[in-house]
Design a protein around this motif. Structure first.
Motif, PDB file in Angstrom:
ATOM      1  N   GLY A 164      25.041  43.644  33.204  1.00 30.20           N
ATOM      2  CA  GLY A 164      26.158  42.815  32.739  1.00 30.20           C
ATOM      3  C   GLY A 164      27.013  43.633  31.794  1.00 30.20           C
ATOM      4  N   HIS A 165      28.286  43.255  31.650  1.00 29.60           N
ATOM      5  CA  HIS A 165      29.163  44.014  30.749  1.00 29.60           C
ATOM      6  C   HIS A 165      29.291  43.314  29.406  1.00 29.60           C
ATOM      7  CE1 HIS A 165      32.703  41.361  31.396  1.00 29.60           C
ATOM      8  NE2 HIS A 165      32.335  41.315  32.666  1.00 29.60           N
ATOM      9  N   SER A 166      29.465  44.132  28.348  1.00 26.28           N
ATOM     10  CA  SER A 166      29.485  43.595  26.987  1.00 26.28           C
ATOM     11  C   SER A 166      30.896  43.385  26.450  1.00 26.28           C
ATOM     12  CB  SER A 166      28.733  44.542  26.051  1.00 26.28           C
ATOM     13  OG  SER A 166      29.358  45.827  26.062  1.00 26.28           O
TER      14      SER A 166
ATOM     15  N   THR B   5      31.360  32.746  29.435  1.00 23.56           N
ATOM     16  CA  THR B   5      31.126  32.758  30.882  1.00 23.56           C
ATOM     17  C   THR B   5      31.251  34.176  31.431  1.00 23.56           C
ATOM     18  OG1 THR B   5      31.506  31.270  32.783  1.00 23.56           O
ATOM     19  CG2 THR B   5      33.435  32.359  31.926  1.00 23.56           C
ATOM     20  N   ASP B   6      32.094  34.994  30.801  1.00 25.42           N
ATOM     21  CA  ASP B   6      32.379  36.351  31.310  1.00 25.42           C
ATOM     22  C   ASP B   6      32.158  37.375  30.199  1.00 25.42           C
ATOM     23  OD1 ASP B   6      33.249  38.475  32.816  1.00 25.42           O
ATOM     24  OD2 ASP B   6      35.368  38.014  32.625  1.00 25.42           O
ATOM     25  N   MET B   7      30.888  37.827  29.979  1.00 24.82           N
ATOM     26  CA  MET B   7      29.699  37.331  30.598  1.00 24.82           C
ATOM     27  C   MET B   7      28.516  37.518  29.651  1.00 24.82           C
ATOM     28  SD  MET B   7      29.074  40.313  33.466  1.00 24.82           S
ATOM     29  CE  MET B   7      27.344  39.933  33.681  1.00 24.82           C
ATOM     30  N   LYS B   8      28.741  37.096  28.376  1.00 22.09           N
ATOM     31  CA  LYS B   8      27.694  37.301  27.371  1.00 22.09           C
ATOM     32  C   LYS B   8      26.508  36.357  27.602  1.00 22.09           C
ATOM     33  CE  LYS B   8      30.623  39.634  24.041  1.00 22.09           C
ATOM     34  NZ  LYS B   8      31.447  39.578  22.817  1.00 22.09           N
TER      35      LYS B   8
ATOM     36  N   ASP C   2      33.311  48.474  28.920  1.00 21.58           N
ATOM     37  CA  ASP C   2      34.536  48.826  29.656  1.00 21.58           C
ATOM     38  C   ASP C   2      34.628  48.308  31.096  1.00 21.58           C
ATOM     39  OD1 ASP C   2      37.051  49.917  29.868  1.00 21.58           O
ATOM     40  OD2 ASP C   2      36.379  51.971  30.217  1.00 21.58           O
ATOM     41  N   GLU C   3      34.244  47.031  31.314  1.00 24.84           N
ATOM     42  CA  GLU C   3      34.447  46.475  32.665  1.00 24.84           C
ATOM     43  C   GLU C   3      35.847  45.900  32.802  1.00 24.84           C
ATOM     44  OE1 GLU C   3      34.576  43.597  35.979  1.00 24.84           O
ATOM     45  OE2 GLU C   3      34.873  43.139  33.873  1.00 24.84           O
ATOM     46  N   GLU C   4      36.362  45.347  31.692  1.00 25.71           N
ATOM     47  CA  GLU C   4      37.575  44.539  31.790  1.00 25.71           C
ATOM     48  C   GLU C   4      38.850  45.368  31.913  1.00 25.71           C
ATOM     49  OE1 GLU C   4      37.554  41.594  32.452  1.00 25.71           O
ATOM     50  OE2 GLU C   4      35.837  40.578  31.552  1.00 25.71           O
ATOM     51  N   ARG C   5      38.729  46.688  31.843  1.00 29.29           N
ATOM     52  CA  ARG C   5      39.952  47.475  31.974  1.00 29.29           C
ATOM     53  C   ARG C   5      39.747  48.637  32.929  1.00 29.29           C
ATOM     54  NH1 ARG C   5      42.645  50.819  28.643  1.00 29.29           N
ATOM     55  NH2 ARG C   5      44.844  50.872  29.215  1.00 29.29           N
TER      56      ARG C   5
ATOM     57  N   GLY D  37      25.626  39.917  36.812  1.00 26.05           N
ATOM     58  CA  GLY D  37      25.566  38.496  36.438  1.00 26.05           C
ATOM     59  C   GLY D  37      26.924  37.867  36.208  1.00 26.05           C
ATOM     60  N   GLU D  38      27.947  38.328  36.917  1.00 33.57           N
ATOM     61  CA  GLU D  38      29.281  37.711  36.766  1.00 33.57           C
ATOM     62  C   GLU D  38      29.185  36.234  37.159  1.00 33.57           C
ATOM     63  OE1 GLU D  38      31.937  39.079  35.535  1.00 33.57           O
ATOM     64  OE2 GLU D  38      31.824  41.240  35.857  1.00 33.57           O
ATOM     65  N   PRO D  39      30.045  35.388  36.561  1.00 29.64           N
ATOM     66  CA  PRO D  39      29.937  33.942  36.826  1.00 29.64           C
ATOM     67  C   PRO D  39      30.129  33.632  38.311  1.00 29.64           C
ATOM     68  CG  PRO D  39      31.994  34.469  35.703  1.00 29.64           C
ATOM     69  CD  PRO D  39      31.154  35.712  35.670  1.00 29.64           C
TER      70      PRO D  39
HETATM   71 ZN   LIG Z   1      33.146  39.906  33.943  1.00 32.45          ZN
END
Ligand SMILES: [Zn+2]
Length: 407
Positions: free
Chosen positions: A81-83, A114-117, A148-151, A174-176
């Motif tokens: 999962g990304h932080s 939800t995205d994604m802690k 660094d998933e969101e960019r 584990g993305e929603p």
């Molecule tokens: Zn995500």
């Protein structure tokens, strides 16, 4: 104690941990996951998971990696999962402070819930439960919390998949996985890819008072025609996928042209994106586009029509998929039956994920999304996740890991 009972018993700690992660900012932009990684590693220590590793391309973009070793005679399952989160954006639209998580009616509200802690904490507790209950595992569980998933993904999954050289036999993100139904509505096996490009038309830039006396090509007009004809005439080469019938072709996501009053337009362009299916290739896509543009340009011999793909990675963000008969898919469906009392429908994840790097660069088959929460709430105000769904996620991850790694 049974592994799932351990998770039930530590339910409150798990939920408190999600609240702590949400209250620890990690917006990307600007992109700095040090504080959230510190909260995660402190918690790993509390859970007796000291042997973690920090892998970082840049010091302020840490990826946290923990390996729970099995007996050494089985495959490796990567739970990832990304932080980072998107920035808050317009905080006015939130009913509560996005950085101060609150629980209302069984849902936790806050940025990154939800995205994604929620899923990140659930994965950590799943691994903790496997460890604390000495679950019999032939292979390893590799827990990865990446930055660094969101960019750009350059310091996260791209770094891990290339320079770092991460290895596993299969990966679960584990993305929603809810869209507009219940949480865990779908088990997404496929991620569409993305290809971005610009079509530019070059005509005659000159004094607009002379357009009746000089031979000239109005680039804006020709660009409009090209846009319209490409929409009707472009035929992409692809095989329909059982979970996703077609790519999406989105022409003119941005258009620009001309200079202003008094200037006859010499240049006009439109940007477009195509969301691709597994089996499509950049070369074939480029051939399809060029052949269509060539046939259109025969009708505009005085204009020049150029096709330019974006710089990597936007020129070709590869699609990815895991086959429906992969043993991890069966293990997750069985775990869902046990915990939720139903089997989620197999589907295609609409957006892009870290699957691109893990699958295409590192060669690890990657399930792009099975996690608590709802994708449409991500990146928007009043993002939330079901509290019970976080606990269910931890249980399903642990059950699926046990059955996949027992094989
Ligand atoms: Zn995500």
């Amino acid at each position: 104690m049974m592994t799932t009972d351990w998770i039930r018993k530590h339910r409150d700690d798990l939920i408190d941990f999600v609240m702590e992660l949400v209250a620890t900012p990690s917006p990307n932009l600007p992109g700095d996951e040090r504080a959230v990684a510190k909260a995660i590693t402190a918690h790993l220590r509390r859970l007796d998971m000291d042997g973690f590793e920090i892998a970082a391309k840049e010091p302020h973009r840490p990826n946290v990696i923990y390996r729970l070793a099995g007996r050494g005679d089985g495959p490796t399952l990567m739970l990832c999962g990304h932080s980072d989160t998107k920035p808050v954006g317009d905080g006015e639209q939130w009913r509560s402070d996005p950085m101060k998580p609150v629980i209302r009616d069984g849902k936790m509200y806050g940025l990154g819930t939800t995205d994604m802690k929620g899923a990140v904490a659930a994965m950590i507790y799943a691994v903790a439960a496997l460890k604390q209950t000495d679950a019999p595992l032939h292979g390893d569980v590799l827990l990865v919390v990446n930055a660094d998933e969101e960019r750009t993904m350059t310091c996260g999954s791209e770094f891990l998949a290339t320079d770092y050289g991460i290895k596993a036999d299969v990966c679960l993100l584990g993305e929603p996985s809810g869209i507009d139904g219940p949480e865990f509505e779908f088990l997404h096996l496929l991620s569409r890819g993305l290809s971005c490009f610009t079509v530019r038309v070059l005509g005659t830039q000159m004094h607009s008072s002379l357009s009746d006396r000089m031979p000239s090509v109005n680039a804006s007009i020709v660009m409009g025609e090209v846009l319209h004809r490409l929409d009707r005439e472009l035929k992409l080469t692809f095989e329909p996928h059982p979970l996703c019938a077609s790519p999406t072709t989105n022409l003119g996501v941005r258009i620009e042209g001309g200079v202003g009053y008094g200037v006859y337009p010499g240049s006009a362009a439109f940007q477009s994106d195509i969301r691709t299916l597994p089996g499509m290739s950049r070369d074939q896509l480029e051939r399809d586009l060029r052949s269509c543009l060539e046939s259109i340009s025969r009708d505009y011999p005085k204009a020049r029509i150029d096709l330019t793909f974006e710089e990597p990675p936007l020129d070709w963000f590869a699609p990815s998929q895991v086959e429906a008969d992969h043993p991890l898919v069966g293990a997750l469906l069985d775990a869902a039956q046990q915990v939720l009392g139903r089997r989620p429908e197999l589907s295609a994840f609409p957006g892009g994920t870290d699957a691109k790097n893990f699958q295409v660069e590192a060669g690890i088959p990657t399930i792009p999304s099975f996690g608590p929460g709802w994708l449409p709430l991500a990146h928007g105000p009043n993002e939330c996740v079901g509290v019970e769904a976080i606990v269910q996620a931890a249980q399903m991850y642990a059950i699926a890991a046990m059955s996949y790694l027992r094989a």
